[in-house]
Motif scaffolding. Structure first.
Motif, PDB file in Angstrom:
ATOM      1  N   LYS A 145      30.880  32.773  26.088  1.00 35.31           N
ATOM      2  CA  LYS A 145      31.421  33.215  27.373  1.00 35.31           C
ATOM      3  C   LYS A 145      30.396  34.035  28.147  1.00 35.31           C
ATOM      4  O   LYS A 145      30.266  33.899  29.366  1.00 35.31           O
ATOM      5  CB  LYS A 145      32.697  34.037  27.165  1.00 35.31           C
ATOM      6  CG  LYS A 145      33.879  33.214  26.788  1.00 35.31           C
ATOM      7  CD  LYS A 145      35.211  33.921  26.793  1.00 35.31           C
ATOM      8  CE  LYS A 145      35.252  35.349  26.516  1.00 35.31           C
ATOM      9  NZ  LYS A 145      36.604  35.892  26.311  1.00 35.31           N
ATOM     10  N   GLN A 146      29.641  34.873  27.444  1.00 31.90           N
ATOM     11  CA  GLN A 146      28.616  35.680  28.104  1.00 31.90           C
ATOM     12  C   GLN A 146      27.497  34.799  28.645  1.00 31.90           C
ATOM     13  O   GLN A 146      26.983  35.045  29.744  1.00 31.90           O
ATOM     14  CB  GLN A 146      28.048  36.709  27.128  1.00 31.90           C
ATOM     15  CG  GLN A 146      27.088  37.681  27.766  1.00 31.90           C
ATOM     16  CD  GLN A 146      27.745  38.508  28.844  1.00 31.90           C
ATOM     17  OE1 GLN A 146      28.869  38.970  28.690  1.00 31.90           O
ATOM     18  NE2 GLN A 146      27.063  38.699  29.947  1.00 31.90           N
ATOM     19  N   ALA A 147      27.128  33.763  27.905  1.00 33.90           N
ATOM     20  CA  ALA A 147      26.082  32.851  28.377  1.00 33.90           C
ATOM     21  C   ALA A 147      26.534  32.110  29.631  1.00 33.90           C
ATOM     22  O   ALA A 147      25.747  31.936  30.579  1.00 33.90           O
ATOM     23  CB  ALA A 147      25.716  31.859  27.270  1.00 33.90           C
ATOM     24  N   TYR A 148      27.786  31.665  29.658  1.00 35.55           N
ATOM     25  CA  TYR A 148      28.313  31.009  30.860  1.00 35.55           C
ATOM     26  C   TYR A 148      28.329  31.983  32.036  1.00 35.55           C
ATOM     27  O   TYR A 148      27.971  31.629  33.160  1.00 35.55           O
ATOM     28  CB  TYR A 148      29.722  30.468  30.618  1.00 35.55           C
ATOM     29  CG  TYR A 148      29.739  29.081  30.026  1.00 35.55           C
ATOM     30  CD1 TYR A 148      29.544  27.966  30.818  1.00 35.55           C
ATOM     31  CD2 TYR A 148      29.968  28.890  28.671  1.00 35.55           C
ATOM     32  CE1 TYR A 148      29.570  26.694  30.286  1.00 35.55           C
ATOM     33  CE2 TYR A 148      29.993  27.632  28.123  1.00 35.55           C
ATOM     34  CZ  TYR A 148      29.799  26.536  28.934  1.00 35.55           C
ATOM     35  OH  TYR A 148      29.816  25.277  28.400  1.00 35.55           O
ATOM     36  N   ALA A 149      28.754  33.219  31.803  1.00 38.76           N
ATOM     37  CA  ALA A 149      28.800  34.210  32.880  1.00 38.76           C
ATOM     38  C   ALA A 149      27.396  34.492  33.411  1.00 38.76           C
ATOM     39  O   ALA A 149      27.197  34.576  34.636  1.00 38.76           O
ATOM     40  CB  ALA A 149      29.449  35.494  32.380  1.00 38.76           C
ATOM     41  N   ASP A 150      26.418  34.600  32.518  1.00 41.70           N
ATOM     42  CA  ASP A 150      25.038  34.835  32.956  1.00 41.70           C
ATOM     43  C   ASP A 150      24.504  33.655  33.750  1.00 41.70           C
ATOM     44  O   ASP A 150      23.801  33.832  34.744  1.00 41.70           O
ATOM     45  CB  ASP A 150      24.135  35.088  31.745  1.00 41.70           C
ATOM     46  CG  ASP A 150      24.467  36.389  31.045  1.00 41.70           C
ATOM     47  OD1 ASP A 150      25.146  37.239  31.657  1.00 41.70           O
ATOM     48  OD2 ASP A 150      24.069  36.539  29.872  1.00 41.70           O
ATOM     49  N   PHE A 151      24.819  32.443  33.317  1.00 47.04           N
ATOM     50  CA  PHE A 151      24.338  31.255  34.012  1.00 47.04           C
ATOM     51  C   PHE A 151      24.929  31.167  35.411  1.00 47.04           C
ATOM     52  O   PHE A 151      24.215  30.953  36.390  1.00 47.04           O
ATOM     53  CB  PHE A 151      24.693  29.998  33.213  1.00 47.04           C
ATOM     54  CG  PHE A 151      24.337  28.724  33.923  1.00 47.04           C
ATOM     55  CD1 PHE A 151      23.032  28.285  33.960  1.00 47.04           C
ATOM     56  CD2 PHE A 151      25.312  27.969  34.555  1.00 47.04           C
ATOM     57  CE1 PHE A 151      22.703  27.109  34.612  1.00 47.04           C
ATOM     58  CE2 PHE A 151      24.994  26.802  35.208  1.00 47.04           C
ATOM     59  CZ  PHE A 151      23.680  26.367  35.237  1.00 47.04           C
ATOM     60  N   TYR A 152      26.239  31.341  35.519  1.00 46.86           N
ATOM     61  CA  TYR A 152      26.885  31.172  36.824  1.00 46.86           C
ATOM     62  C   TYR A 152      26.694  32.379  37.734  1.00 46.86           C
ATOM     63  O   TYR A 152      27.003  32.297  38.923  1.00 46.86           O
ATOM     64  CB  TYR A 152      28.370  30.852  36.651  1.00 46.86           C
ATOM     65  CG  TYR A 152      28.574  29.416  36.260  1.00 46.86           C
ATOM     66  CD1 TYR A 152      28.285  28.394  37.148  1.00 46.86           C
ATOM     67  CD2 TYR A 152      29.019  29.075  34.996  1.00 46.86           C
ATOM     68  CE1 TYR A 152      28.447  27.076  36.800  1.00 46.86           C
ATOM     69  CE2 TYR A 152      29.188  27.752  34.634  1.00 46.86           C
ATOM     70  CZ  TYR A 152      28.902  26.762  35.540  1.00 46.86           C
ATOM     71  OH  TYR A 152      29.051  25.449  35.194  1.00 46.86           O
TER      72      TYR A 152
END
Length: 76
Positions: A43-50
């Motif tokens: 979830k943190q990786a998705y948040a950082d990407f977007y």
């Protein structure tokens, strides 16, 4: 000389009283470990990407590369 008969009455209940709490405890432990080792970093990786993702810029880059057949590059 013969062996005594095994006591089978109540064996399932006795075994379940021992193994069921262990099974529930281990399943909860594995679920919590999975949550914090797999899903939270994901979830943190998705948040950082977007957080820095620009869809229009990405679309224009793909359009310029000729990926889409129905959209012409802006130079034509």
């Amino acid at each position: 000389m013969s062996l005594p008969k095994p006591v089978l009455r109540g064996l399932l209940g006795k075994r379940l009283r021992f193994h069921l709490p262990i099974a529930f405890g281990l399943s909860i432990l594995v679920a919590v470990a999975f949550k914090y080792t797999v899903t939270e970093p994901r979830k943190q990786a998705y948040a950082d990407f977007y957080r820095s993702y620009d869809a229009v810029k990405e679309f224009n880059g793909m359009r310029e590369a000729g990926i889409f057949e129905s959209v012409r590059p802006s130079g034509e």
